[in-house]
Design an enzyme around this catalytic site. Structure first.
Site, PDB file in Angstrom:
ATOM      1  N   SER A  34      17.024 -56.307  28.812  1.00  0.00           N
ATOM      2  CA  SER A  34      15.886 -56.520  27.909  1.00  0.00           C
ATOM      3  C   SER A  34      16.320 -57.268  26.645  1.00  0.00           C
ATOM      4  O   SER A  34      16.376 -56.683  25.563  1.00  0.00           O
ATOM      5  CB  SER A  34      15.196 -55.205  27.570  1.00  0.00           C
ATOM      6  OG  SER A  34      16.108 -54.180  27.249  1.00  0.00           O
ATOM      7  N   SER A  39       6.241   2.549   3.332  1.00  0.00           N
ATOM      8  CA  SER A  39       7.627   3.023   3.379  1.00  0.00           C
ATOM      9  C   SER A  39       7.806   4.237   2.490  1.00  0.00           C
ATOM     10  O   SER A  39       8.518   5.178   2.830  1.00  0.00           O
ATOM     11  CB  SER A  39       8.577   1.899   2.962  1.00  0.00           C
ATOM     12  OG  SER A  39       8.495   0.844   3.879  1.00  0.00           O
ATOM     13  N   LYS A  41      -2.181   6.225  -3.414  1.00  0.00           N
ATOM     14  CA  LYS A  41      -2.235   5.898  -4.848  1.00  0.00           C
ATOM     15  C   LYS A  41      -3.533   6.402  -5.475  1.00  0.00           C
ATOM     16  O   LYS A  41      -4.173   5.709  -6.280  1.00  0.00           O
ATOM     17  CB  LYS A  41      -2.067   4.387  -5.079  1.00  0.00           C
ATOM     18  CG  LYS A  41      -0.806   3.805  -4.398  1.00  0.00           C
ATOM     19  CD  LYS A  41      -0.546   2.378  -4.823  1.00  0.00           C
ATOM     20  CE  LYS A  41       0.574   1.767  -3.990  1.00  0.00           C
ATOM     21  NZ  LYS A  41       0.865   0.372  -4.316  1.00  0.00           N
ATOM     22  N   ASP A  92       0.819  -1.205   0.000  1.00  0.00           N
ATOM     23  CA  ASP A  92       0.000   0.000   0.000  1.00  0.00           C
ATOM     24  C   ASP A  92       0.860   1.267   0.000  1.00  0.00           C
ATOM     25  O   ASP A  92       0.342   2.362  -0.155  1.00  0.00           O
ATOM     26  CB  ASP A  92      -0.959   0.011   1.199  1.00  0.00           C
ATOM     27  CG  ASP A  92      -2.095  -1.003   1.016  1.00  0.00           C
ATOM     28  OD1 ASP A  92      -2.200  -1.557  -0.092  1.00  0.00           O
ATOM     29  OD2 ASP A  92      -2.852  -1.232   1.964  1.00  0.00           O
ATOM     30  N   GLY A 134       3.719  -4.728   6.443  1.00  0.00           N
ATOM     31  CA  GLY A 134       2.350  -5.010   6.055  1.00  0.00           C
ATOM     32  C   GLY A 134       2.043  -6.482   5.862  1.00  0.00           C
ATOM     33  O   GLY A 134       0.898  -6.902   5.960  1.00  0.00           O
TER      34      GLY A 134
END
Lengths: 613, 302
Positions: free
Chosen positions: A521, A19, A147, A16, A94
């Protein structure tokens, strides 16, 4: 000289343009030194996404991986100021994968800038960020619809995004919202009003930031001093150091230690610049009391109505780990300086971010937000997540990796005596093991008499114990003298011997322990039976491989000599068979390595399998 | 100084003291990294406040490359005596024996061996599970991404993708076996905050921060002060006295000075307000490759 400091969070979905917006803001507020600008010009040519222009995102994306991939991974802190105000700006990633880093930035923010791409509208990740910021107490939001050039600078997509966010925020109480249409790349409405969007009658982004005020702390809250450490430089001084919160604290005032139910009066207050009569909230102080009471790190010295000690809380939890949160799991809970083990007793629900409503849940996956009830191993003085956010916040820490895996905000505190424990909780193997911060397992050492089983098992147990793991060992000596004293050495008795050992090992695994079994065993079938008593990943057959000639040479208990002399019958390796394991998890050859090395080999295998962290 | 600035500094001071106390409370063998610069001076001042009236609960550690300015070493030793501090000094003896120096070796190699490796040796030898340093997020863009409580894996390496979320003022100092902690109480301070605090609190700093006539050679636009006879001069290169000072101090052949007339703190603050260059612009080790600081940090550099 600028006035108050404002902590700002910039968040929103990936791509979006956060930065870019922040880089633009720094540039236009003249916060970028000349040499950094020169570096930006070079970086823009190399990595940039703006043909022939400056890529402002590269000003803030500081990690090599971020610059290569063009995404923000971690929150970055930027410091800038205008003639009117100072700002600490947390630039949050984001990507959903990095939501935990966004929550890091949100926890202290006064204002959140929520970014939306005008062409994309409000996305799930936008809603997630808005919800987390609002839950964490952010009350002032600025929506930057970016934008705008992609939608022809039209007001309709802008209004749609603003309405969607306004509706969303209304679910979380009294948050304010200022919406601004921007083109971050070109600087429209960032610091100067855009000629291309004359229809916008609101402020620019910078004007909105300068107009926002940090929330005022509540005026009449009672003082709380969470004790970070006890200072005892000499026998005559015992001071409790911590950062004061809530309200003012004065010498002579009575305070209570909520956990212990004891009280005393403040004798001295030492602030950063020396002795004080009274201290304001936010001041780091060391206090002494008029008489000694039991106070240690994690306790809260409280003036006014004291918080009640609790062992059961309900909280909103933002989950941050790839391994989900389950009912029955135990974590380390840290609230201020206090910490204890907390077990999840109930998951009341999960926040459905599409509908913004509670949904049923049996677990919380990474980046989900849920309402969870926790039982605490020790009573703590806790209060609900307050307006000043200094109290009622906690983190959950994974007891094996020690990483921070959850962030919690307390909604309800059940005072002690009224707690309902283990509501709907089945305590199982995982719950018990989680309480110990370990994974249960059976280490089954098999091999001839004198092969070195007990020697190696002892060394392994010492190492595990030193790592803080809870172990139990079973060997012939401690079992044949008690539980199995009715059994001899015939084949039938040997089978029964192993069956009982296998059952005991299973019970210890149910208890969450790491069990070390050292028994000859000799039969594969019985070892298989023991293996089947527990889950596949919990059983390690460890063949202590020593040739019979070597065992006979060592003969630590003189048993081979007695068997040869006919004093012992059915002795394995003499007149009874030993069936070596066909595919043991580990084979230890004692002829070629010292017991210490072999024990290390066992611990390394446990690490490899994630049984030891 | 006007009240708004005082309130801002008080908030930064309170945060740093809170962090220092958490670091001490959550560690068995903490150590304070003391590099003699202005940030270290502020950090030491804050630590003395945080634990008063008790003495510092940790020693100071200085990594001595043997190429620090003589004024820095004198200041370090005087400070330790003045406050009765436990000061440990460590030099990478193998590096020294191999003749590693800032003239024959490139800045990356020199820094790795004489600073990063030396630091790891000293931390391992002291068994330190926590190292407290004066780094600030504003200094450099990879530092801007670092946590206040920063976990280092075995070998002291930093993995920026594995950083723990750090919420509110709750600092998770838990360490898994082999992990250590780096703690940065000055994370949220800017260069200006540091200097205004030094002025407000009357903190002593190395005189190299103030302008004075010093013997200087100019190399590729950088002003290098000739601190002792080990400085290698190119043919025809003659040190000339110039009025210079330092914004950031490191090893003398790798720290560039700036021309300045600022001989006291108020002049220095005024000069900084007018400056167009970033603080670490004079640190030559930062520029030998892209994302240079991050690479050094991953290896364990402070």
């Amino acid at each position: 000289m600028p006035a108050e400091l404002l902590r700002v969070l910039a968040c929103g979905s990936v791509d979006d343009g956060k930065s870019t917006l922040i880089g633009r803001l720094l540039y236009e507020t003249d916060s970028v030194p000349d040499d950094t600008m020169a570096a930006l010009e070079a970086d823009s040519r190399r990595f940039g996404t703006v043909p022939g222009g400056l890529d402002f995102a590269l000003l803030v994306d500081g990690l090599a991986a971020e610059r290569e991939q063009g995404v923000t991974i971690d929150v970055a802190y930027r410091y800038f100021e205008t003639p009117r105000r100072r700002f600490i700006l947390a630039d949050a990633p984001g990507h959903q994968q990095y939501t935990r880093n966004m929550a890091t930035g949100a926890s202290l923010a006064d204002v959140a800038i929520l970014l939306v791409d005008a062409a994309q509208g409000v996305l799930a990740q936008t809603r997630r960020h808005a919800a987390i910021a609002a839950l964490m107490g952010v009350r002032r939001f600025i929506l930057a619809v970016n934008k705008m050039d992609l939608v022809g600078f039209a007001p309709a997509p802008f209004a749609a995004a603003a309405n969607a966010v306004r509706t969303l925020l209304a679910r979380f109480g009294d948050a304010s919202l200022v919406a601004i249409p921007v083109v971050a790349r070109d600087g429209d409405n960032v610091t100067t009003a855009s000629a291309r969007m004359g229809w916008h009658d609101g402020p620019t982004l910078l004007a909105a930031l300068e107009a926002a005020t940090p929330p005022a702390p509540p005026a009449d809250a009672p003082a709380r001093l969470p004790v970070q450490l006890v200072l005892r430089p000499d026998a005559g001084f015992r001071g409790y150091a911590g950062t004061l919160r809530g309200g003012r604290l004065a010498v002579g005032e009575p305070v209570a230690n909520a956990r212990a139910g004891t009280g005393a009066r403040i004798a001295r207050i030492i602030g950063p610049d020396g002795e004080l009569d009274a201290a304001a909230p936010g001041t780091p102080v060391t206090v002494t009391l008029d008489h000694e009471i039991d106070v240690s790190r994690g306790d809260v010295l409280a003036a006014g109505p004291a918080p009640e000690a609790t062992q059961q809380i309900t909280a909103r939890v933002v989950w941050m780990d790839d391994t989900a949160l389950f009912r029955g799991r135990a974590y380390l809970l840290m609230a201020g300086a206090a910490s204890t083990v907390a077990t999840v007793t109930e998951i009341a629900g999960r926040l459905d971010l599409e509908r913004i409503a509670e949904a049923q849940a049996h677990e919380l996956a990474a980046n989900e937000i849920g309402t969870v009830t926790l039982a605490l191993a020790d009573p703590l003085a806790l209060e609900p997540y307050a307006a000043d956010r200094a109290s009622g916040a906690f983190i959950l820490i994974d007891r094996l990796t020690r990483a921070t895996v959850g962030a919690g905000m307390i909604t309800r505190v059940q005072p002690n005596g009224r707690a309902i424990y283990w509501h709907r909780l089945d305590i199982d193997k995982a719950a018990r093991a989680a309480l110990k911060g370990q994974r249960p397992a059976v280490l089954w050492f098999t091999g001839l008499s004198g092969a070195g089983k007990s020697t190696i098992a002892n060394l392994v147990e010492q190492r595990l114990h030193a790592l803080g793991l809870h172990t139990m060992s079973l060997d012939g000596d401690n079992v044949r003298h008690g539980l199995n004293r009715d059994l001899g050495f015939t084949e039938a008795d040997r089978v029964e011997n192993i069956r009982r050992i296998a059952e005991v090992a299973r019970l210890f695994v149910e208890a969450g322990l790491i069990v070390l079994v050292s028994f000859i065993s000799p039969y594969r079938a019985e070892r298989m039976m023991a293996r089947e008593r527990v889950a596949a990943e919990e059983f390690l057959e460890i063949f202590v491989d020593t040739p019979v000639a070597e065992c006979r040479r060592r003969d630590p208990k003189g048993l081979y000599a007695r068997a040869d002399a006919g004093q012992i019958r059915n002795f394995t390796g003499v007149d009874a068979p030993y069936e070596p394991p066909l595919s043991p998890e580990l084979r230890l050859e004692t002829l070629t390595a010292e017991p210490d090395r072999l024990a290390e080999q066992v611990v390394a295998e446990l690490r490899r399998r994630g049984i030891v962290g | 100084m006007i009240p708004a600035d005082a309130a801002h500094l008080a908030a930064l001071e309170a945060e740093a003291i809170h962090i220092l106390r958490e670091a001490a409370a959550q560690s068995a063998r903490p150590v304070l990294m003391y590099s003699i610069g202005k940030d270290s001076s502020v950090l030491l001042h804050l630590a003395r406040k945080a634990f008063a009236p008790a003495p510092l609960p940790f020693p100071l550690l200085h990594i001595d490359t043997t190429w620090k300015f003589r004024d820095m070493i004198a200041f370090r030793d005087a400070t330790a005596v003045r406050y009765g501090l436990t000061l440990r000094i460590h030099t990478n003896r193998e590096g020294l024996a191999q003749g590693i120096n800032p003239f024959d070796h490139d800045p990356s190699t020199y820094t790795r061996i004489m600073k990063t490796e030396a630091l790891k040796q000293a931390l391992d030898a002291g068994g330190h599970d926590c190292a407290i340093g004066g780094a600030r997020r504003e200094e450099e863009r990879s530092r801007a991404k670092e946590r206040i409580f920063s976990i280092r894996g075995p070998g002291h390496v930093w993995d920026p993708k594995r950083q723990r979320p750090e919420l509110w003022q709750i600092y998770n100092g838990q360490r898994a076996p082999g992990e250590t902690l780096r703690v940065f109480p000055l994370s949220n301070w800017t260069e200006r905050d540091v200097w205004t605090y030094i002025l407000a609190e009357g903190i002593d700093v190395v005189p190299l921060y103030f302008a004075a006539p010093r013997p200087v050679v100019e190399r590729a636009g950088a002003l290098i002060v000739v601190d002792d006879a080990r400085m290698r001069l190119a043919p025809g290169e003659t040190p000339r006295p110039r009025m210079v000072r330092f914004r950031s101090l490191g090893c003398y052949p790798l720290s560039a000075a700036v021309e300045s007339e600022a001989t006291d703190l108020p002049a220095l603050l005024a000069e900084m307000a007018a400056s167009r260059a970033s603080e670490r612009a004079g640190r030559l080790i930062d520029f030998d490759q892209d994302a240079s600081m991050e690479a050094k940090k991953r290896e364990g550099y402070f």
